[in-house]
Scaffold this active site. Structure first.
Site, PDB file in Angstrom:
ATOM      1  N   MET A  11       0.841  -1.189   0.000  1.00 62.58           N
ATOM      2  CA  MET A  11       0.000   0.000   0.000  1.00 62.58           C
ATOM      3  C   MET A  11       0.883   1.248   0.000  1.00 62.58           C
ATOM      4  O   MET A  11       1.809   1.355   0.810  1.00 62.58           O
ATOM      5  CB  MET A  11      -0.928   0.032   1.209  1.00 62.58           C
ATOM      6  CG  MET A  11      -2.053  -0.985   1.174  1.00 62.58           C
ATOM      7  SD  MET A  11      -3.349  -0.624   2.389  1.00 62.58           S
ATOM      8  CE  MET A  11      -2.473  -0.883   3.938  1.00 62.58           C
ATOM      9  N   CYS A  13      -0.746   4.618  -0.899  1.00 63.54           N
ATOM     10  CA  CYS A  13      -1.547   5.844  -0.920  1.00 63.54           C
ATOM     11  C   CYS A  13      -2.967   5.537  -0.447  1.00 63.54           C
ATOM     12  O   CYS A  13      -3.325   4.381  -0.189  1.00 63.54           O
ATOM     13  CB  CYS A  13      -1.601   6.434  -2.333  1.00 63.54           C
ATOM     14  SG  CYS A  13      -2.414   5.343  -3.537  1.00 63.54           S
ATOM     15  N   CYS A  16      -4.886   3.036  -2.469  1.00 65.62           N
ATOM     16  CA  CYS A  16      -4.645   1.637  -2.099  1.00 65.62           C
ATOM     17  C   CYS A  16      -5.569   1.224  -0.967  1.00 65.62           C
ATOM     18  O   CYS A  16      -6.113   0.104  -0.955  1.00 65.62           O
ATOM     19  CB  CYS A  16      -3.193   1.443  -1.675  1.00 65.62           C
ATOM     20  SG  CYS A  16      -1.972   1.853  -2.946  1.00 65.62           S
ATOM     21  N   TYR A  63      -2.164  -6.917  -3.486  1.00 65.67           N
ATOM     22  CA  TYR A  63      -1.399  -6.532  -2.303  1.00 65.67           C
ATOM     23  C   TYR A  63      -1.003  -7.806  -1.564  1.00 65.67           C
ATOM     24  O   TYR A  63      -1.574  -8.876  -1.788  1.00 65.67           O
ATOM     25  CB  TYR A  63      -2.211  -5.597  -1.403  1.00 65.67           C
ATOM     26  CG  TYR A  63      -2.581  -4.315  -2.112  1.00 65.67           C
ATOM     27  CD1 TYR A  63      -1.688  -3.258  -2.175  1.00 65.67           C
ATOM     28  CD2 TYR A  63      -3.820  -4.195  -2.747  1.00 65.67           C
ATOM     29  CE1 TYR A  63      -2.020  -2.085  -2.857  1.00 65.67           C
ATOM     30  CE2 TYR A  63      -4.156  -3.034  -3.422  1.00 65.67           C
ATOM     31  CZ  TYR A  63      -3.244  -1.981  -3.477  1.00 65.67           C
ATOM     32  OH  TYR A  63      -3.582  -0.843  -4.152  1.00 65.67           O
ATOM     33  N   CYS A 122     -11.879  24.275  26.444  1.00 65.56           N
ATOM     34  CA  CYS A 122     -12.675  24.745  25.308  1.00 65.56           C
ATOM     35  C   CYS A 122     -13.944  25.463  25.738  1.00 65.56           C
ATOM     36  O   CYS A 122     -14.179  26.603  25.377  1.00 65.56           O
ATOM     37  CB  CYS A 122     -13.012  23.579  24.387  1.00 65.56           C
ATOM     38  SG  CYS A 122     -13.974  24.093  22.944  1.00 65.56           S
ATOM     39  N   CYS A 127     -12.367  27.954  23.338  1.00 62.41           N
ATOM     40  CA  CYS A 127     -13.112  28.092  22.084  1.00 62.41           C
ATOM     41  C   CYS A 127     -14.421  28.853  22.250  1.00 62.41           C
ATOM     42  O   CYS A 127     -14.675  29.846  21.550  1.00 62.41           O
ATOM     43  CB  CYS A 127     -13.420  26.714  21.496  1.00 62.41           C
ATOM     44  SG  CYS A 127     -12.080  25.544  21.557  1.00 62.41           S
ATOM     45  N   CYS A 543     -17.703  34.913 -15.233  1.00 71.62           N
ATOM     46  CA  CYS A 543     -17.940  34.857 -13.786  1.00 71.62           C
ATOM     47  C   CYS A 543     -18.130  33.440 -13.256  1.00 71.62           C
ATOM     48  O   CYS A 543     -17.524  33.057 -12.263  1.00 71.62           O
ATOM     49  CB  CYS A 543     -19.166  35.692 -13.427  1.00 71.62           C
ATOM     50  SG  CYS A 543     -18.809  37.453 -13.337  1.00 71.62           S
ATOM     51  N   CYS A 544     -18.994  32.666 -13.886  1.00 73.06           N
ATOM     52  CA  CYS A 544     -19.308  31.350 -13.335  1.00 73.06           C
ATOM     53  C   CYS A 544     -18.814  30.227 -14.244  1.00 73.06           C
ATOM     54  O   CYS A 544     -19.288  29.099 -14.174  1.00 73.06           O
ATOM     55  CB  CYS A 544     -20.810  31.204 -13.098  1.00 73.06           C
ATOM     56  SG  CYS A 544     -21.819  31.621 -14.520  1.00 73.06           S
TER      57      CYS A 544
END
Length: 546
Positions: A11, A13, A16, A63, A122, A127, A543-544
């Site tokens: 493997m 990536c 994989c 594999y 937090c 946060c 534009c789009c």
């Protein structure tokens, strides 16, 4: 179903990982977790399906399966003889609650020890209070300085006492609903007091000895105070006490320039304070890509904050009515006068009172608890998670780690932490968000990279908002054209980065991004435009057309 672990070679990536998962799904496997960096896969297999069948499926996917192991799951953990708890957690923040909830759901007997306010950083002092105050500052700043010429807006003096009171009400509500109420809901015990290890099986709290099979240290990290001469003689603010002020300072000097410094500095500026940010390095956020740090620096200066870089701190003095910070810049001494000094130079792990030596737990130079990839300390019955390890200091990382610890402690799983795809957000205006590798990090790891740097004035949403200070930067592996890093300075960057996180985590290519639909006039469109910019001049698109 049997819980299976198999080592795998070959493997390389995330693609994989996906192929392995599909191969195992086809034979009826569930809850598949393939991981190419560690070279293994865990999954659940129906008892009528042989392990050899799973290995054959992996082999047919090209594999090489290795040793297979059946992971033992304890449906209800059994106490050691004489132990009071299966699992005892020191601390009550995100890592602690995530771990306690998961462990309690299995039927384990769980206790949590807290010496102060339940909920951790937090919800109480991090946060939640900071972000609601940041929003108040943002609204006040927009009222004072709107980019639209046809609007007549203004703002009077900010009533900081009233804002702080409203913030405190929100904190109290969320602490009760998201933390305290859950203690009874999940049925674990809360022990009030400071914990100290007596040995690796026992802590002492208020003179009472408590034993457990396993422990989690999740005590967080309070603000770090730098060793600047005179600092101990000055009444300074930290990120905690700054959010408790009832009166606005006229002038605020900020020692530090990280996310706490910039967020709180901009908040006070927007509420009417003259703010000076000071930093040792030559640019803000010097571990980030230069285009990113330059964009956020430009935005803060444009808004009116004073930014001094390349600072050497000489001393701090408290005068009759001012507090002075003496600094050296380019060989010349300067003095920054202020009504208040905010110290925001990072955080230090909260481990001094734990007596970790008695438990055989090693710490680092700053007192951080040292852990392995399973979050296990140098004592195999004691784990640590969250800010106390000095890993990424985000509440969602702490919660993720706490859940992993619970599974590993109770034998439900044997998972390693994987922090490759952790997004980070700094809630300035414009906000800054990042995920994956910077250009420099990618090169240091051997990648041949291409980058796309898209100025914010190329994003239609920024144009209609009349707020065009910012940038999108994408980092791509040249060979595979997969996105390996995304870095953004823009409005709502924290929302946009989630899409980029998925793209980096699941190995999407530039073509995957450019061939996808994205809503027009959103900041998320900047991701697609930055992807298009690898192969064409986006300024020549309608534009789009993206």
């Amino acid at each position: 179903m049997n819980h299976i672990h198999i080592n795998i070679q070959g493997m390389t990536c995330t693609g994989c990982e996906e192929q392995i998962a599909v191969a195992l799904e086809n034979i009826g496997a569930k809850h598949i977790d393939a991981n190419y960096p560690r070279g293994d896969v865990t999954f659940k297999l129906p008892k009528n399906v042989e392990i050899e069948t799973a290995k054959k499926a992996i082999d047919e996917a090209k594999y090489q399966p290795g040793q297979a192991q059946i992971l033992q799951r304890q449906e209800k953990p059994i106490l050691d003889d004489g132990a009071d708890y299966d699992f005892l957690i020191i601390g009550s923040g995100a890592a602690a609650f995530s771990s306690a909830i998961k462990a309690s759901e299995t039927g384990a007997k769980v206790a949590m020890v807290e010496r102060s306010t339940v909920g951790g950083t937090c919800v109480n002092i991090g946060c939640v209070p900071s972000k609601t105050m940041l929003r108040a500052g943002e609204i006040n700043g927009l009222a004072q300085n709107t980019p639209f010429s046809g609007l007549q807006t203004s703002a009077g003096p900010a009533d900081l006492a009233q804002l702080t009171e409203q913030k405190d009400e929100l904190v109290t509500q969320m602490r009760q609903e998201k933390y305290i109420d859950l203690i009874d809901e999940y049925g674990f015990d809360l022990v009030r007091g400071e914990a100290e290890f007596i040995d690796d099986k026992t802590i002492q709290v208020n003179g009472q000895s408590i034993t457990a099979k396993s422990f989690l240290i999740a005590t967080g990290a309070p603000p770090d105070i730098p060793a600047i001469p005179g600092m101990d003689m000055v009444d300074y603010l930290t990120s905690t006490t700054a959010l408790e002020l009832k009166e606005m300072p006229k002038r605020l000097a900020v020692i530090g320039s990280g996310y706490i410094a910039t967020e709180l500095g901009q908040m006070f500026h927007n509420l009417g304070t003259e703010v000076t940010l000071m930093q040792r390095s030559e640019r803000l956020f010097n571990t980030y890509d230069p285009e990113i740090s330059e964009a956020i620096g430009e935005a803060l200066i444009k808004e009116g904050l004073n930014l001094i870089t390349g600072v050497t701190y000489l001393r701090v003095e408290q005068k009759a009515i001012t507090k002075n910070v003496y600094i050296e810049v380019n060989g010349e001494e300067q003095v920054v006068e202020a009504d208040q000094i905010l110290v925001a130079t990072g955080r230090n792990p909260n481990t001094k009172a734990l007596n970790l030596e008695a438990a055989g737990v090693k710490t680092g130079k700053k007192g951080e608890v040292q852990t392995d990839e399973y979050l296990q300390t140098t004592n195999n019955r004691i784990y640590a998670a969250g800010d106390v390890t000095l890993g990424p200091q985000f509440v969602y990382v702490a919660a993720y780690e706490g859940e992993i610890v619970a599974g590993n402690v109770l034998g439900l799983t044997k998972r390693k932490i994987d922090l490759r795809f952790v997004p980070g957000v700094i809630f300035t205006k414009p906000s800054m968000a990042t995920v994956g590798l910077t250009e420099q990090q990618a090169k240091e790891r051997g990648y041949d990279v291409k980058t796309s740097v898209l100025p914010l004035d190329a994003v239609p949403r920024a144009l209609v908002n009349y707020e065009t200070t910012g940038v999108y930067k994408l980092v791509v592996d040249t060979q595979t054209r997969k996105l390996i890093g995304a870095h953004i300075v823009s409005e709502n960057a924290g929302d946009v980065i989630y899409g980029a996180t998925l793209a980096v985590q699941f190995g999407l290519t530039i073509e995957d991004l450019t061939n996808s639909f994205v809503p027009y006039l959103t900041m998320a469109e900047g991701l697609k435009l930055a992807a298009l910019a690898f192969d064409r001049d986006v300024s020549k698109l309608s534009c789009c057309a993206g």
